[in-house]
Structure formats: C-alpha cells, structure tokens
Design a protein around this motif. Structure first.
Motif, PDB file in Angstrom:
ATOM      1  N   MET A  93      79.903  63.103   4.859  1.00  0.00           N
ATOM      2  CA  MET A  93      80.322  62.394   6.055  1.00  0.00           C
ATOM      3  C   MET A  93      81.627  62.971   6.588  1.00  0.00           C
ATOM      4  SD  MET A  93      79.521  58.428   6.017  1.00  0.00           S
ATOM      5  CE  MET A  93      81.141  57.943   5.514  1.00  0.00           C
ATOM      6  N   LEU A 149      82.586  66.027   6.227  1.00  0.00           N
ATOM      7  CA  LEU A 149      82.253  67.327   6.809  1.00  0.00           C
ATOM      8  C   LEU A 149      81.749  67.163   8.231  1.00  0.00           C
ATOM      9  CD1 LEU A 149      80.313  69.634   4.338  1.00  0.00           C
ATOM     10  CD2 LEU A 149      82.269  70.223   5.722  1.00  0.00           C
ATOM     11  N   ALA A 150      81.101  66.010   8.485  1.00  0.00           N
ATOM     12  CA  ALA A 150      80.501  65.804   9.791  1.00  0.00           C
ATOM     13  C   ALA A 150      81.553  65.601  10.867  1.00  0.00           C
ATOM     14  CB  ALA A 150      79.558  64.609   9.757  1.00  0.00           C
ATOM     15  N   LEU A 151      82.751  65.177  10.460  1.00  0.00           N
ATOM     16  CA  LEU A 151      83.766  64.907  11.468  1.00  0.00           C
ATOM     17  C   LEU A 151      84.524  66.181  11.802  1.00  0.00           C
ATOM     18  CD1 LEU A 151      85.213  61.558  10.167  1.00  0.00           C
ATOM     19  CD2 LEU A 151      83.735  61.909  12.121  1.00  0.00           C
ATOM     20  N   PRO A 152      84.515  66.585  13.052  1.00  0.00           N
ATOM     21  CA  PRO A 152      85.274  67.772  13.426  1.00  0.00           C
ATOM     22  C   PRO A 152      86.761  67.550  13.171  1.00  0.00           C
ATOM     23  CG  PRO A 152      83.893  67.049  15.227  1.00  0.00           C
ATOM     24  CD  PRO A 152      83.826  65.996  14.180  1.00  0.00           C
ATOM     25  N   SER A 153      87.425  68.626  12.779  1.00  0.00           N
ATOM     26  CA  SER A 153      88.819  68.537  12.365  1.00  0.00           C
ATOM     27  C   SER A 153      89.704  67.869  13.400  1.00  0.00           C
ATOM     28  CB  SER A 153      89.343  69.934  12.099  1.00  0.00           C
ATOM     29  OG  SER A 153      89.073  70.742  13.223  1.00  0.00           O
ATOM     30  N   LEU A 163      89.062  65.862  15.705  1.00  0.00           N
ATOM     31  CA  LEU A 163      88.752  64.457  15.852  1.00  0.00           C
ATOM     32  C   LEU A 163      89.436  63.636  14.772  1.00  0.00           C
ATOM     33  CD1 LEU A 163      86.868  63.095  17.691  1.00  0.00           C
ATOM     34  CD2 LEU A 163      85.255  63.029  15.875  1.00  0.00           C
ATOM     35  N   VAL A 193      92.971  63.452  15.565  1.00  0.00           N
ATOM     36  CA  VAL A 193      93.247  62.503  16.640  1.00  0.00           C
ATOM     37  C   VAL A 193      93.193  61.075  16.116  1.00  0.00           C
ATOM     38  CG1 VAL A 193      92.313  61.558  18.772  1.00  0.00           C
ATOM     39  CG2 VAL A 193      92.476  64.017  18.478  1.00  0.00           C
ATOM     40  N   SER A 194      92.190  60.780  15.272  1.00  0.00           N
ATOM     41  CA  SER A 194      92.102  59.417  14.752  1.00  0.00           C
ATOM     42  C   SER A 194      93.292  59.087  13.879  1.00  0.00           C
ATOM     43  CB  SER A 194      90.814  59.210  13.948  1.00  0.00           C
ATOM     44  OG  SER A 194      89.898  60.211  14.186  1.00  0.00           O
ATOM     45  N   LEU A 218      96.518  56.269  14.364  1.00  0.00           N
ATOM     46  CA  LEU A 218      97.007  55.289  13.399  1.00  0.00           C
ATOM     47  C   LEU A 218      98.490  55.479  13.106  1.00  0.00           C
ATOM     48  CD1 LEU A 218      94.135  55.255  10.762  1.00  0.00           C
ATOM     49  CD2 LEU A 218      94.537  53.646  12.615  1.00  0.00           C
ATOM     50  N   ALA A 241      74.216  57.422   6.570  1.00  0.00           N
ATOM     51  CA  ALA A 241      75.365  58.174   7.068  1.00  0.00           C
ATOM     52  C   ALA A 241      75.970  57.482   8.289  1.00  0.00           C
ATOM     53  CB  ALA A 241      74.964  59.596   7.412  1.00  0.00           C
ATOM     54  N   GLY A 253      77.724  54.285   7.238  1.00  0.00           N
ATOM     55  CA  GLY A 253      79.040  54.576   6.677  1.00  0.00           C
ATOM     56  C   GLY A 253      80.046  54.876   7.778  1.00  0.00           C
ATOM     57  N   LEU A 254      79.591  55.633   8.745  1.00  0.00           N
ATOM     58  CA  LEU A 254      80.475  55.990   9.843  1.00  0.00           C
ATOM     59  C   LEU A 254      80.920  54.752  10.615  1.00  0.00           C
ATOM     60  CD1 LEU A 254      81.456  58.670  11.272  1.00  0.00           C
ATOM     61  CD2 LEU A 254      79.857  57.953  13.037  1.00  0.00           C
ATOM     62  N   LEU A 271      83.622  53.054   8.792  1.00  0.00           N
ATOM     63  CA  LEU A 271      84.887  53.767   8.950  1.00  0.00           C
ATOM     64  C   LEU A 271      85.514  53.478  10.301  1.00  0.00           C
ATOM     65  CD1 LEU A 271      84.378  57.313   7.414  1.00  0.00           C
ATOM     66  CD2 LEU A 271      85.720  55.420   6.562  1.00  0.00           C
ATOM     67  N   TRP A 287      89.004  51.765  11.069  1.00  0.00           N
ATOM     68  CA  TRP A 287      89.962  52.499  11.913  1.00  0.00           C
ATOM     69  C   TRP A 287      90.480  51.601  13.029  1.00  0.00           C
ATOM     70  CZ3 TRP A 287      89.342  54.379  17.100  1.00  0.00           C
ATOM     71  CH2 TRP A 287      90.324  55.271  17.510  1.00  0.00           C
ATOM     72  N   GLY A 334      80.386  71.115  15.347  1.00  0.00           N
ATOM     73  CA  GLY A 334      81.538  70.228  15.287  1.00  0.00           C
ATOM     74  C   GLY A 334      82.781  70.924  15.814  1.00  0.00           C
ATOM     75  N   LEU A 383      88.700  57.177  22.721  1.00  0.00           N
ATOM     76  CA  LEU A 383      88.747  57.951  21.477  1.00  0.00           C
ATOM     77  C   LEU A 383      87.665  57.484  20.509  1.00  0.00           C
ATOM     78  CD1 LEU A 383      92.582  58.274  20.846  1.00  0.00           C
ATOM     79  CD2 LEU A 383      91.004  59.894  21.878  1.00  0.00           C
ATOM     80  N   PHE A 440      84.411  58.768  21.615  1.00  0.00           N
ATOM     81  CA  PHE A 440      84.310  60.211  21.349  1.00  0.00           C
ATOM     82  C   PHE A 440      83.964  60.469  19.886  1.00  0.00           C
ATOM     83  CE2 PHE A 440      86.540  64.377  20.634  1.00  0.00           C
ATOM     84  CZ  PHE A 440      85.670  65.138  21.403  1.00  0.00           C
ATOM     85  N   ILE A 441      84.648  59.751  19.005  1.00  0.00           N
ATOM     86  CA  ILE A 441      84.370  59.925  17.582  1.00  0.00           C
ATOM     87  C   ILE A 441      82.897  59.643  17.299  1.00  0.00           C
ATOM     88  CG2 ILE A 441      84.844  59.034  15.262  1.00  0.00           C
ATOM     89  CD1 ILE A 441      87.658  58.419  16.178  1.00  0.00           C
ATOM     90  N   ILE A 480      80.479  62.326  18.928  1.00  0.00           N
ATOM     91  CA  ILE A 480      80.515  63.598  18.213  1.00  0.00           C
ATOM     92  C   ILE A 480      79.798  63.494  16.873  1.00  0.00           C
ATOM     93  CG2 ILE A 480      82.054  65.098  16.929  1.00  0.00           C
ATOM     94  CD1 ILE A 480      83.567  65.554  19.168  1.00  0.00           C
ATOM     95  N   ALA A 481      80.036  62.378  16.178  1.00  0.00           N
ATOM     96  CA  ALA A 481      79.388  62.245  14.873  1.00  0.00           C
ATOM     97  C   ALA A 481      77.876  62.232  15.033  1.00  0.00           C
ATOM     98  CB  ALA A 481      79.871  60.978  14.192  1.00  0.00           C
ATOM     99  N   PHE A 531      76.650  65.689  15.896  1.00  0.00           N
ATOM    100  CA  PHE A 531      76.723  66.564  14.729  1.00  0.00           C
ATOM    101  C   PHE A 531      75.541  66.301  13.794  1.00  0.00           C
ATOM    102  CE2 PHE A 531      78.274  67.979  10.645  1.00  0.00           C
ATOM    103  CZ  PHE A 531      78.864  69.183  10.977  1.00  0.00           C
ATOM    104  N   VAL A 532      75.281  65.004  13.579  1.00  0.00           N
ATOM    105  CA  VAL A 532      74.181  64.637  12.685  1.00  0.00           C
ATOM    106  C   VAL A 532      72.850  65.123  13.254  1.00  0.00           C
ATOM    107  CG1 VAL A 532      72.883  62.639  11.905  1.00  0.00           C
ATOM    108  CG2 VAL A 532      75.344  62.697  11.590  1.00  0.00           C
TER     109      VAL A 532
END
Lengths: 325, 334
Positions: free
Chosen positions: A164, A166-170, A172, A175-176, A180, B15, B18-19, B22, B26, B268, B302, B305-306, B309-310, B313-314
């Motif tokens: 999971m 790995l799925a998030l681009p760096s 991003l 930014v998240s 925080l 997946a 889980g996202l 998160l 967040w 990604g 934001l 966007f998260i 993108i996720a 990507f999936v």
C-alpha cells in the motif's frame, strides 16, 4: 623417452605443484566484501562517483568554515550593487565568484554552505527510510524465512502494508505529511524518508528469505541455535549488501525529491539557511534576469546525485553474484 | 482470463479499504481536525462548532467512519476551499489534461526507451550502449521541474518553436466535447485545434518523460541482456530464424515482462511529476491545481487527489498484471 625428456617432465610437474601450493596460499578466503571492493576499484564509474562524493563531503563538512562571506549576509544590497526590483543582480566578479542572489547575498558562499544542508537532508531522510524499512523488512523476512505458519501470516500482513505504501506516489505522501506537520525541513526529511521505506523493506525481506534457505542456516538450526539468534546474527548480516547499495542510490533520489518539495513550497520556510533545493526554487522568479542563479544549485544537485548514483550502481554490479567470474 | 481479472479485482478491495482507513486517520489528524478540511484555517469557533455538529464529529468514531465511507463511495469529496466548487467537478474538468500529458510522456518514454534499451543491449560495450547507459544515469538525476524550465527557456522562449504555456491557444475557439483537447479536435474535425493541442503537449511531455525514459532504457537493456544469454535464443538463431523473428518473438516478448511491471510502477511517479511540469508550463491539469492547493492548504482537494491517484495506481497495476498474462501465458496458471 630420453632421460632429458623425463627430467624435463618431472621439473614441469614440480613447477605445477609449486604453483598449486602458492595458489592455495593466496586464497586465504577472500570475503564477499573484499572481492566486491577489488572489483569496485577497477570500475571507472565507481571512481568518478567516489571522487564526486569525496569533494562533496569535504565541501559540506569543511566548506562553511572557509567561505568568504556569511551565507545570510545581504552584502550586495548594503553596498548598493543589487537592486532585484529593478532587475539588477550582478554576476561573477573577482570579489564575488558567482555573483549575488536576489537578496544580495554572496552566491558562492551560499552554495558552499548549502552543501551541508543538502547532505543533512539526504542522509537523515535516507536513514529514516533505512531504519523503518529495515525493521519492517527484517521482521517480515525472518518471519517468512524461518518462522512457521504464523510467520508467513505476519509476513503477509506486513507486505500488504508495504504494497500500500508503494502505491502512494512520493510527492503525494510528502504533501499529506506536510499537511499534518506544516512545511519545514523536518517535514521534508520525514516525507522523503518514508517514501523509501517500502523499497528497503522489500529488499531486505527478499534478501533474507533467499539467505534463509542456505546451508549455513540449516546447519545453525540443526546445531540448536535459537531461531531469533540465527535471524539476527547469521541471516541478517549476510542480507545487508543490497540494502547498503540501495541506501547509496536513495541518497541521490532523496536530494532530488527534497528539491522538488522545496519547489512546491513545502521546504524549509527559513530561507536564511541555504539549501540547494530552496535556492533553486527561490531563483525561479529571476530566471529572466539571471538564469545562472538557478543553474548553479541545479548543477550542484545533478552532479551530487550523479555521484551517489554512479557509486551505488557500481556497488550493485560489484556485489552481484551473477556478474562475478 | 475472466476469472483471473475478477480475482485480481477482488484483491483490490482490502487495499482500497486500508487506504480509506489511512485517509480517515489523516483527515482527523489534520491541524484543527477535519472541520478545518472543510472550512479552511480562517474559521471562527462558531463556524467550527456548527460544522462539528453537522458532521457528527462528536459521535463514536466508527459511526463517523461509516459516514466517511458512504461519502467516498458516492464520490462526494466536499467543496474546494479556494474555488468554492465541488472537488469532484474540479477534478473531472482537469483530469483529461493530465491524462493527455501523462499518456504523451509515457508514449515518448516507451517509444524511445524500448528500442534504445534493446539496441544498447545488442551493441553491448559499444558507443551506443555507453551513451544510453550514461544518459539514463544522468536522466534520473535531473530534477524534473528544472528540466521543464530549461526546455521552456530554450525551445519556447528562445527559439519560439513551441508554446510556453497552456493546453491550447485561446484564440482557437475549439468546441469542447470530452475535454481531451486532442481528441475533441479529432472528433469535431477541427484539425487545427487538435494540432495546436498536440503542439502544446510536446515540451511538458518531454520533461515529464525524462525519468520514465531513463528507467525504461535501463530495465529494457538489463532484461534483454539476460534473455540474450538464454539457450533458446541460441537455438532460435541456430535453426536459422531471421533476426526480425528472433527479436520480436523470442527476445522482446520474454524481455518485456520486467519492463511492463516497471511501466506500471512508473505511473505513480508520473502523476507526481505532472504536479511539477504542469506548474512550470501553466498547464491546466490536476497537477497544477494540486500545486495551488498545497499553498492554499486546500485539504478537500488534497484528499481527493490522494484518493484518485491511489485508485489510478491500483488500476494501472491491474492492467499491467493483465498484460503480463497476455505476454506470458504461464502467469495465468498461477
């Protein structure tokens, strides 16, 4: 067969024996690392990379003590040489080797002092990624390689988490995290570091699983060594090579990613501390007037990243058993 | 094949779940809590209280999560703080631009990278090999936004070969159908509009393609080198197959497996890169929008966007897996 012929043959045989004996004397068990280092020394790419990094390190560590001007000293404005508002930013001169930046600070001094900040960001973020990734990957690798059914279970869960990540681009992720924690140097380091966690974790896990099926592990287990000890003092040390190589390569990407974050305004808001990424980002409005202000830090970033990449790639080649003769 | 796709789609559920957890965490850990994600940072305490009431932030956390999930499933991402419009609408409008840009970049990277990597492997140790290896090493070390500025300065502002910003010349009064500008031009037969939109894609596409190109060259080269050493290649050559047949059916087909995985993993990074290149070229896609949202602390955007993108990507990785099984039938069995 004549006597002389027989004598010659005997002499040859003795020579061979001598050679063999000498050869056995030579091969006092050259370790993986020694042999890798030997091959590294013969690789021109590795030497270029090492030289670049050597210079970078010296500049980063010693440079700040020898710079001609303070990195935050707005000397150009004080002396009336720099008027950014009117588009006057003087270039290189005898006193100021690379000219001034838009706030009248000596560009050369900032570049030198910036090396230290850049090194700091690169090293700290890589260490964050390495530490977290090694713990996750180490546990997963030990569980999968040495543990029983529940070990595979632990491994499965940890790897899903890593997938999971790995799925998030760096960017991003950065930014998240910045959302925080707010923009800042620590944000950059944590964000860039966390991005490399899945890479380290996967590498160490894969390498440990591969080692777990080795004969020496089997031997240690059959001798009754505890599995935790086998994992920590037998498997782990033998699995570290690819991780160390990756750390070298990650240092390069960390520096570049930190620059991208600075460009997006997520970097260190304290512009008094020069950092190459921030300098590059700060130069954008003045590209029309003095593009060199962007080019200096950009070239510094590119060359440093290249140094890490060259050395890392050469190390990977040197340690790759497939390339060993 | 169908069962393979269904199984892979089912594997996505945990997946994405889980996202969503998160994202929920967040949102709750944001400075000022989730209400600031709706109101922005300059909200009065009364407004906050009202929103807390409205969102049910005082209810048990699981109830809140359930509500959050329902909103996500309905694709209700809230309202952008800076533009005061639905985030979903904003994204739908800008999404085609980014897709066009990303596709252009990927096309450039694949069309140049695979032949270059193949030739480098075939001519191992010769000039072309050294150039492409060195080029790909340097390529990953150049910050994307810097490359974008350099391309823009040279080819747009100095040589005037390409436009320096935007997606299309505003003086061309193009008809909008899908918001994919190139496609629109083709559909409405406004050829000049399509050509102009394509022209605007060249420089940002090149900048964005730099890292995927470098990576694809290296992976292709390594992978082809490995395949070339296999016995079946020697057999194929020995039994007198033409070079073309050996290349297409034996070398490339087997070498493409790691390459296609890499292409999936690169998406990604491509979307991250889009944030940078779109900003430099004032290209109105989601990248530039997100870059703005970062400086405005526009949390709903934001978060959207998260999520987008996720999901992309999936999905891309699903497509890669499927293409895997097309390239190599052995994969399907597992």
């Amino acid at each position: 067969m004549s006597m002389t012929e027989r004598a010659r043959r005997k002499a040859e045989k003795l020579d061979r024996l001598g050679e063999l004996a000498a050869a056995r004397d030579d091969e006092r068990g050259v370790s993986l690392w020694q042999e890798a280092f030997r091959r590294l020394r013969r690789n021109p790419a590795a030497i270029v990379g090492a030289v670049i990094l050597g210079i970078f390190l010296v500049v980063a560590v010693l440079g700040p003590f020898f710079v001609p001007y303070g990195p935050t000293d707005t000397i150009g404005i004080r002396e009336g040489l720099v008027k950014s508002g009117q588009g006057i930013i003087p270039g290189p001169s005898a006193d100021h080797w690379l000219g001034f930046d838009h706030q009248g600070r000596d560009e050369f001094s900032r570049l030198v002092v910036g090396a230290r900040q850049t090194l700091l960001v690169g090293v700290v973020s890589t260490l964050i990624g390495l530490a977290v990734g090694a713990v996750i990957g180490g546990v997963a690798g030990a569980a999968a390689g040495l543990g029983g059914r529940w070990g595979r279970w632990v491994d499965g869960i940890l790897m899903r988490v890593i997938d999971m990540m790995l799925a998030l681009p760096s960017l991003l992720l950065a930014v998240s995290i910045a959302a925080l924690l707010g923009a800042g140097l620590d944000t950059v380091m944590i964000a860039v570091g966390l991005v490399s966690v899945p890479v380290f974790a996967r590498l160490l896990r894969g390498s440990m699983i591969a080692q777990s099926s080795s004969d020496y592990v089997l031997a240690a287990i059959s001798l009754g060594v505890r599995r935790s000890k086998v994992a920590l003092s037998h498997v782990l040390p033998n699995s570290l090579a690819p991780v160390i190589v990756q750390a070298t390569l990650t240092l390069a990407t960390a520096i570049i990613e930190a620059a991208a974050l600075s460009f997006l305004g997520l970097g260190n808001p304290d512009t008094a501390v020069p950092e190459w990424g921030v300098m590059l980002a700060d130069a954008q409005p003045y590209l029309g007037i003095r593009p060199a202000l962007a080019i200096y830090p950009a070239v510094a970033i590119i060359v440093t990243a290249l140094g890490f990449t060259l050395l890392g790639e050469a190390m990977r080649e040197a340690l790759d058993p497939k390339l060993r003769k | 094949m169908f069962r393979f796709i269904v199984r892979r789609l089912l594997q996505l559920v945990p997946a994405l779940f889980g996202l969503s957890v998160l994202l929920f965490i967040w949102l709750h850990k944001l400075p000022g809590g989730p209400e600031s994600a709706i109101l922005g940072e300059r909200a009065t305490p009364e407004m906050r209280a009202a929103i807390r009431e409205n969102l049910g932030l005082d209810e048990p956390i699981l109830v809140q999560y359930g509500r959050f999930m329902r909103r996500l499933i309905r694709l209700d991402l809230g309202t952008s703080i800076s533009t005061k419009r639905e985030v979903t609408t904003e994204f739908l409008e800008r999404f085609p631009g980014t897709v066009e840009l990303a596709l252009t970049a990927m096309l450039i990277a694949v069309a140049l990278g695979i032949p270059l990597g193949y030739l480098a492997a075939r001519r191992r140790g010769r000039f072309l090999d050294h150039v492409s290896v060195a080029g790909s090493l340097v390529g990953v070390c150049v910050p994307v936004f810097f490359l974008a500025y350099v391309l823009k300065a040279i080819f747009a502002e100095h040589l005037h070969l390409f436009p320096s910003s935007g997606r299309q010349d505003p003086t061309i009064n193009a008809t909008r159908v899908t918001n994919f500008f190139v496609l629109d031009g083709l559909l409405t037969r406004e050829w000049d509009a399509a050509a102009d939109a394509l022209w605007h894609l060249v420089l940002p596409g090149l900048a964005l393609a730099s890292i995927p190109l470098a990576v694809i060259v290296r992976i292709t080269r390594a992978s082809v080198l490995e395949v070339l050493g296999e016995d079946y290649i020697r057999t194929a050559e020995a039994k007198g197959l033409t070079e073309r047949v050996v290349r297409n059916r034996h070398v490339l087909r087997n070498a493409m497996l790691p390459v296609s995985t890499t292409i999936g993993l690169l998406t990604g990074g491509l979307l991250s890169g889009a944030v940078l290149t779109e900003t430099v070229f004032a290209f109105s896609g989601i990248g530039a929008f997100v870059a703005d949202s970062i400086s405005h602390r526009d949390y709903p955007v934001l978060m959207g966007f998260i999520m987008i993108i996720a999901v992309i990507f999936v999905l891309v990785n699903l497509i890669v897996d499927i293409s895997y099984s097309l390239i190599d039938p052995r994969v399907r069995v597992r």
